[in-house]
Enzyme design. Structure first.
Site, mmCIF file in Angstrom:
data_model
loop_
_atom_site.group_PDB
_atom_site.id
_atom_site.type_symbol
_atom_site.label_atom_id
_atom_site.label_comp_id
_atom_site.label_asym_id
_atom_site.label_seq_id
_atom_site.Cartn_x
_atom_site.Cartn_y
_atom_site.Cartn_z
ATOM 1 N N MET A 73 -17.750 36.251 52.930
ATOM 2 C CA MET A 73 -17.147 34.909 52.975
ATOM 3 C C MET A 73 -18.143 33.912 53.568
ATOM 4 S SD MET A 73 -13.106 35.460 53.549
ATOM 5 C CE MET A 73 -13.134 35.701 55.310
ATOM 6 N N GLY A 74 -19.414 34.288 53.595
ATOM 7 C CA GLY A 74 -20.444 33.369 54.088
ATOM 8 C C GLY A 74 -20.477 33.303 55.612
ATOM 9 N N HIS B 43 -23.825 40.969 58.239
ATOM 10 C CA HIS B 43 -23.914 40.817 56.779
ATOM 11 C C HIS B 43 -25.304 41.215 56.280
ATOM 12 C CE1 HIS B 43 -20.865 37.505 57.691
ATOM 13 N NE2 HIS B 43 -20.215 38.244 56.830
ATOM 14 N N GLN C 243 -6.354 35.476 50.689
ATOM 15 C CA GLN C 243 -6.195 36.442 51.775
ATOM 16 C C GLN C 243 -5.924 35.783 53.122
ATOM 17 O OE1 GLN C 243 -10.283 37.900 51.054
ATOM 18 N NE2 GLN C 243 -10.453 38.103 53.271
ATOM 19 N N GLY D 32 -18.561 46.483 55.425
ATOM 20 C CA GLY D 32 -18.790 46.822 56.821
ATOM 21 C C GLY D 32 -17.650 47.633 57.413
ATOM 22 N N GLU D 33 -18.026 48.566 58.293
ATOM 23 C CA GLU D 33 -17.001 49.290 59.058
ATOM 24 C C GLU D 33 -16.277 48.348 60.011
ATOM 25 O OE1 GLU D 33 -18.782 52.624 61.026
ATOM 26 O OE2 GLU D 33 -18.996 53.771 59.172
ATOM 27 N N GLN E 59 -10.025 47.443 55.675
ATOM 28 C CA GLN E 59 -10.434 46.905 54.368
ATOM 29 C C GLN E 59 -11.335 47.903 53.634
ATOM 30 O OE1 GLN E 59 -11.807 42.671 53.508
ATOM 31 N NE2 GLN E 59 -13.747 43.658 53.951
ATOM 32 N N SER F 117 -19.291 38.618 64.238
ATOM 33 C CA SER F 117 -18.243 38.109 63.363
ATOM 34 C C SER F 117 -18.456 36.620 63.147
ATOM 35 C CB SER F 117 -16.866 38.339 63.993
ATOM 36 O OG SER F 117 -15.882 37.565 63.325
HETATM 37 P P1 AMP Z 1 -16.726 38.633 55.856
HETATM 38 O O1 AMP Z 1 -17.732 37.601 55.469
HETATM 39 O O2 AMP Z 1 -16.271 38.524 57.270
HETATM 40 O O3 AMP Z 1 -15.611 38.776 54.850
HETATM 41 O O4 AMP Z 1 -17.510 40.011 55.813
HETATM 42 C C1 AMP Z 1 -18.198 40.408 54.654
HETATM 43 C C2 AMP Z 1 -18.604 41.840 54.810
HETATM 44 O O5 AMP Z 1 -19.469 41.967 55.955
HETATM 45 C C3 AMP Z 1 -17.413 42.771 55.047
HETATM 46 O O6 AMP Z 1 -17.616 43.987 54.337
HETATM 47 C C4 AMP Z 1 -17.456 42.985 56.530
HETATM 48 O O7 AMP Z 1 -16.884 44.200 56.950
HETATM 49 C C5 AMP Z 1 -18.950 42.980 56.782
HETATM 50 N N1 AMP Z 1 -19.230 42.669 58.192
HETATM 51 C C6 AMP Z 1 -18.766 41.623 58.906
HETATM 52 N N2 AMP Z 1 -19.189 41.709 60.182
HETATM 53 C C7 AMP Z 1 -19.936 42.841 60.276
HETATM 54 C C8 AMP Z 1 -20.631 43.493 61.337
HETATM 55 N N3 AMP Z 1 -20.652 43.005 62.576
HETATM 56 N N4 AMP Z 1 -21.283 44.645 61.061
HETATM 57 C C9 AMP Z 1 -21.262 45.173 59.809
HETATM 58 N N5 AMP Z 1 -20.623 44.604 58.767
HETATM 59 C C10 AMP Z 1 -19.960 43.458 58.995
#
Ligand code: AMP
Length: 272
Positions: free
Chosen positions: A28-29, A35, A59, A146-147, A152, A184
């Site tokens: 989501m940028g 990321h 979502q 990401g874990e 998800q 995050s």
């Molecule tokens: P988002 O942009 O928050 O939707 O995240 C996009 C992807 O990055 C998702 O698969 C998340 O689980 C992953 N992600 C977000 N934060 C982290 C992190 N701290 N470590 C690893 N993966 C992450």
């Protein structure tokens, strides 16, 4: 140079020129090191890595949360430049949802109603629906998640298996700050006090995970002393998010609110 495309037609034209098979990293940028780690892992496997940047309205239950979500496309593209990402796909809402609404959505099943799903009704239906659409549009061989968003990750894996989508779903460990706080995009909303509290949340989860069978009690006890923090849930489950097993690998998952910021995190646990 990382190429940036917006429309489906631009995406299709770019994909036709690039080596296949390719990987997809959905985001989501507001990209951070977490990321970028997904992109590095994807790049190890494929020459062509497509990073999608799309804040998916479907979502978000809360309009204010959607409105304030950070949008930083220029900085995102700059951050990806050194990783030799082939392509950034940053569609508008109209590109992803040309008819405005979708009448067919992916049903996440029972796992969509617990943990995050209990606190955010409809969230996983929205998230899985957009992931299915991204898979259908980009047609990747593998996709990296990401874990950090553990539920998800598990649900995407289950969707791919149950619906035979033929994408290899790869999970990547959570990238953390020095004090253990999971990176995050929402951390930018924390003020100095909130940032310290968020660090205490990560530390409490770590203490819980280290305590094995007593994980939930230890994490809750550690959080009891932290002011300005409200627990949503702390739960111990199996790695696939069923009931916690009697022994062996398990997962400790937690969600808290620090002021108006909701934080989630999880860690592996070994039960004796
Ligand atoms: P988002 O942009 O928050 O939707 O995240 C996009 C992807 O990055 C998702 O698969 C998340 O689980 C992953 N992600 C977000 N934060 C982290 C992190 N701290 N470590 C690893 N993966 C992450």
């Amino acid at each position: 140079m990382t190429e940036v495309v917006h429309t489906r037609a631009e995406l299709a034209a770019a994909l036709a020129r690039l080596p296949r098979p390719h990987a997809l990293v959905p985001t989501m940028g507001a990209l951070h090191e977490g990321h970028l780690e997904l992109v590095r892992r994807a790049r190890e496997r494929h020459e062509t890595v497509v990073v999608s940047v799309f804040v998916n309205p479907l979502q978000f239950g809360d309009a204010a949360d959607l409105a304030r979500y950070p949008r930083t496309l220029d900085a995102d593209v700059a951050a990806l430049e050194p990783l030799q990402t082939a392509l950034v796909w940053a569609p508008g809402v109209d590109d992803v949802y040309p008819d405005g609404e979708v009448s067919v959505r992916v049903d996440p099943g029972p796992l969509g109603t617990v943990l995050e799903g209990a606190s955010r009704p409809g969230h996983f239906a929205g998230a899985l629906t957009v992931v299915a659409k991204l898979f259908g549009t980009v047609r990747p061989e593998s996709a990296f998640f990401g874990e950090k968003d553990y539920q998800q990750l598990v649900l995407v894996g289950r969707m791919v298996r149950d619906l035979d989508l033929g994408v290899d779903v790869v999970g990547v460990p959570t990238h953390r700050e020095d004090d253990g706080l999971a990176r995050s995009s929402r951390n930018v909303f924390l003020d100095d006090d909130g940032r310290r509290t968020a660090g205490a949340f990560a530390a409490a989860l770590r203490r819980g995970a280290d305590a094995g069978d007593d994980a939930v009690a230890v994490a809750r006890a550690a959080l009891a002393d932290v002011p300005g923090l409200e627990i949503d849930y702390i739960e111990l489950r199996s790695p696939d998010l069923g009931p916690a097993p009697g022994h062996g690998p398990a997962r400790l998952l937690g969600a808290v609110k620090v002021g108006s910021v909701r934080l989630i995190d999880n860690l592996p646990v070994t039960l004796a």
